[in-house]
Design a protein around this motif. Structure first.
Motif, short mmCIF file in Angstrom:
data_model
loop_
_atom_site.label_atom_id
_atom_site.label_comp_id
_atom_site.label_asym_id
_atom_site.label_seq_id
_atom_site.Cartn_x
_atom_site.Cartn_y
_atom_site.Cartn_z
N PHE A 31 0.76 -1.16 -0.11
CA PHE A 31 -0.29 0.00 0.25
C PHE A 31 0.89 1.15 -0.12
CE2 PHE A 31 -2.17 3.41 2.22
CZ PHE A 31 -3.39 3.56 1.63
N PHE A 32 1.67 1.29 0.89
CA PHE A 32 2.63 2.52 0.85
C PHE A 32 3.61 2.55 -0.17
CE2 PHE A 32 1.00 2.08 5.31
CZ PHE A 32 0.32 3.34 5.76
N LEU A 33 4.25 1.47 -0.35
CA LEU A 33 5.27 1.64 -1.22
C LEU A 33 4.64 1.79 -2.79
CD1 LEU A 33 7.52 -1.40 -0.62
CD2 LEU A 33 7.91 1.14 -0.38
N GLY A 34 3.27 1.19 -3.23
CA GLY A 34 2.67 1.47 -4.22
C GLY A 34 2.10 2.72 -4.45
N ILE A 35 1.79 3.41 -3.26
CA ILE A 35 1.27 4.98 -3.44
C ILE A 35 2.31 5.91 -3.78
CG2 ILE A 35 0.41 6.91 -2.32
CD1 ILE A 35 -1.54 4.93 -0.97
N PHE A 36 3.54 5.40 -2.93
CA PHE A 36 4.79 6.29 -3.10
C PHE A 36 5.43 6.16 -4.61
CE2 PHE A 36 9.41 6.30 -3.29
CZ PHE A 36 9.62 7.80 -2.60
N ALA A 37 5.26 4.99 -5.10
CA ALA A 37 5.93 4.79 -6.39
C ALA A 37 4.98 5.43 -7.53
CB ALA A 37 6.19 3.17 -6.59
N ALA A 38 3.70 5.13 -7.28
CA ALA A 38 2.69 5.75 -8.34
C ALA A 38 2.86 7.11 -8.66
CB ALA A 38 1.45 5.21 -7.95
N ARG A 39 2.99 7.77 -7.26
CA ARG A 39 3.11 9.27 -7.24
C ARG A 39 4.42 9.67 -8.13
NH1 ARG A 39 0.12 13.43 -7.76
NH2 ARG A 39 0.71 15.35 -6.61
N LYS A 40 5.46 9.17 -7.58
CA LYS A 40 6.90 9.58 -8.47
C LYS A 40 6.66 9.29 -9.81
CE LYS A 40 9.29 10.88 -4.79
NZ LYS A 40 9.64 12.30 -4.57
N VAL A 41 6.10 8.02 -10.22
CA VAL A 41 6.09 7.83 -11.87
C VAL A 41 5.12 8.84 -12.49
CG1 VAL A 41 5.10 6.17 -13.36
CG2 VAL A 41 6.55 5.24 -11.53
N VAL A 42 4.05 9.15 -11.84
CA VAL A 42 3.01 10.05 -12.56
C VAL A 42 3.75 11.65 -12.70
CG1 VAL A 42 0.92 11.57 -12.09
CG2 VAL A 42 1.07 8.90 -11.81
N LYS A 43 4.66 11.77 -11.54
CA LYS A 43 5.11 13.08 -11.94
C LYS A 43 6.47 13.03 -12.84
CE LYS A 43 4.26 15.09 -7.43
NZ LYS A 43 4.54 15.54 -5.92
N ALA A 44 7.06 11.77 -12.98
CA ALA A 44 8.13 11.87 -13.99
C ALA A 44 7.91 12.00 -15.39
CB ALA A 44 8.78 10.37 -14.02
N GLY A 45 9.05 12.32 -15.81
CA GLY A 45 9.07 12.46 -17.63
C GLY A 45 8.60 11.04 -18.38
N PRO A 46 8.15 11.25 -19.62
CA PRO A 46 7.80 9.97 -20.49
C PRO A 46 8.70 9.05 -20.46
CG PRO A 46 7.53 12.36 -21.70
CD PRO A 46 8.35 12.56 -20.36
N ARG A 47 10.22 9.39 -20.67
CA ARG A 47 11.37 8.06 -20.60
C ARG A 47 11.30 7.39 -19.39
NH1 ARG A 47 15.94 10.32 -24.75
NH2 ARG A 47 14.70 10.85 -26.64
N VAL A 48 11.57 8.15 -18.43
CA VAL A 48 11.70 7.56 -17.15
C VAL A 48 10.31 6.97 -16.42
CG1 VAL A 48 12.14 8.47 -14.50
CG2 VAL A 48 13.30 9.60 -16.28
N ARG A 49 9.35 7.38 -16.90
CA ARG A 49 8.19 6.97 -16.60
C ARG A 49 7.90 5.36 -17.25
NH1 ARG A 49 2.76 10.09 -17.89
NH2 ARG A 49 4.00 11.69 -16.82
N ALA A 50 8.16 5.45 -18.60
CA ALA A 50 8.05 4.15 -19.38
C ALA A 50 9.14 2.97 -18.40
CB ALA A 50 8.37 4.47 -20.71
N ILE A 51 10.28 3.40 -18.46
CA ILE A 51 11.29 2.38 -17.70
C ILE A 51 11.10 2.13 -16.33
CG2 ILE A 51 13.53 2.23 -16.97
CD1 ILE A 51 14.63 4.21 -19.26
N ALA A 52 10.54 3.08 -15.32
CA ALA A 52 10.20 2.97 -14.21
C ALA A 52 8.95 1.85 -14.20
CB ALA A 52 10.04 4.15 -13.16
N ASP A 53 7.95 2.28 -15.12
CA ASP A 53 6.58 1.35 -14.94
C ASP A 53 6.93 -0.03 -15.45
OD1 ASP A 53 3.76 1.79 -15.13
OD2 ASP A 53 4.09 0.87 -16.86
#
Length: 234
Positions: A31-53
Motif C-alpha cells: 500500500f505505502f510503497l505502491g502509492i509512493f511509487a505511483a506518485r513518483k512515476v506520475v510526476k516523472a518524464g515520459p522516458r523515465v516513466r516508461a522505464i520505471a513503469d
C-alpha cells in the motif's frame, strides 16, 4: 453433518492463519510503497516513466516461479545479501515466514501500484491548482485533495493486492518452502495434499479460498459502486 463438524474441529487451521497474516502484512507494505511509487512515476518524464513503469510492473507479467528464483538467489545464505542479513543481523529470509512476506509483496505490489497510478492519473488537475491558490502545502494537497479523489481506485487496488497476496503460491514455495505451521499457506497446503491423494482435504481448502475470494470481490464491488452510482445504465 456430525462428521463434517468433527472434521472442522480437528482441522489444522494454520494454513489459513499464515495466509491471512502474510496477506495483511504484504498488503500494508504494498500500500505505502505502491502509492509512493505511483506518485513518483506520475510526476516523472515520459522516458523515465516508461522505464520505471516497466520495472515496477515486471513481477505481474513474469511467472511467479521466476520471481521466486530471483528472490532465492538474492536472499540465499550463499549470496552476499542473504549471508550479511543472517550473520550480521540474524535475519533469515529463506525457509521462513519472512520469506512468505517478501514473496507475496513482490508478486502483489504491481496491482497496488497500477491501480494507484491509474487513480492519480484520472484526478482533475484543476482541483490541485485550486488548492495551491488557497495556499495549501503539497503535503496537505496530497492527503486532503489527491487521496480522497483517488479513493475508490486506491481501495480497489488494496483489496486486489490482498487477494493476490493471499493466494500467492509460486514465489512463496520457492523462497519460503512448505513448512507446516510455519510457511505452509493455503495454496501450498492444497498442492501438498493433492500430491498425497487427499482430495477431500484439498476440496475443503479450495472451498475456503473460493469463499474468501468471493467476499473480497463483493467488497471491491461495494466500494467501487460509489464512483459509478450516478453513471447511466444500459
Amino acid at each position: 453433518m456430525t462428521a463434517f463438524l468433527e472434521f472442522l474441529q480437528g482441522a489444522d487451521w494454520s494454513p489459513l492463519l499464515i495466509s491471512l497474516k502474510t496477506g495483511v502484512v504484504a498488503t500494508v507494505i504494498s500500500f505505502f510503497l505502491g502509492i509512493f511509487a505511483a506518485r513518483k512515476v506520475v510526476k516523472a518524464g515520459p522516458r523515465v516513466r516508461a522505464i520505471a513503469d516497466g520495472i515496477l510492473t515486471l513481477p505481474m507479467v513474469l511467472p511467479p516461479t521466476v520471481a521466486g528464483f530471483f528472490l532465492l538467489l538474492l536472499f540465499s545464505l550463499r549470496r552476499p545479501l542473504g549471508s550479511t542479513l543472517y550473520h550480521e543481523f540474524g535475519i533469515k529470509v529463506v525457509q521462513t515466514w519472512l520469506g512468505c512476506i517478501f514473496a507475496a509483496t513482490i508478486i502483489a505490489f504491481p496491482l497496488m501500484y497500477r491501480n494507484a497510478r491509474a487513480a492519480f492519473e484520472q484526478i482533475d488537475v484543476n482541483l490541485v491548482y485550486a488548492a495551491r491558490t488557497l495556499g495549501m502545502s503539497e503535503t496537505k494537497i496530497f492527503w486532503k485533495v489527491i487521496m480522497p479523489a483517488a479513493g475508490p481506485g486506491i481501495v480497489s487496488g488494496t483489496i486486489l493486492t490482498f487477494a493476490r497476496a493471499l493466494g500467492e503460491y509460486g514465489a512463496t514455495s520457492m523462497l519460503a518452502g512448505n513448512i507446516p505451521g510455519k510457511t505452509s499457506t493455503i495454496s501450498q497446503k492444497i498442492a501438498m495434499v493433492i500430491q498425497d491423494g487427499d482430495y477431500g482435504t484439498a476440496g475443503f481448502w479450495v472451498a475456503v479460498i473460493m469463499l474468501l475470494a468471493f467476499v473480497i470481490i463483493v467488497l471491491m464491488n461495494l466500494v467501487t459502486a460509489k464512483s459509478t452510482r450516478h453513471a447511466g445504465r444500459y
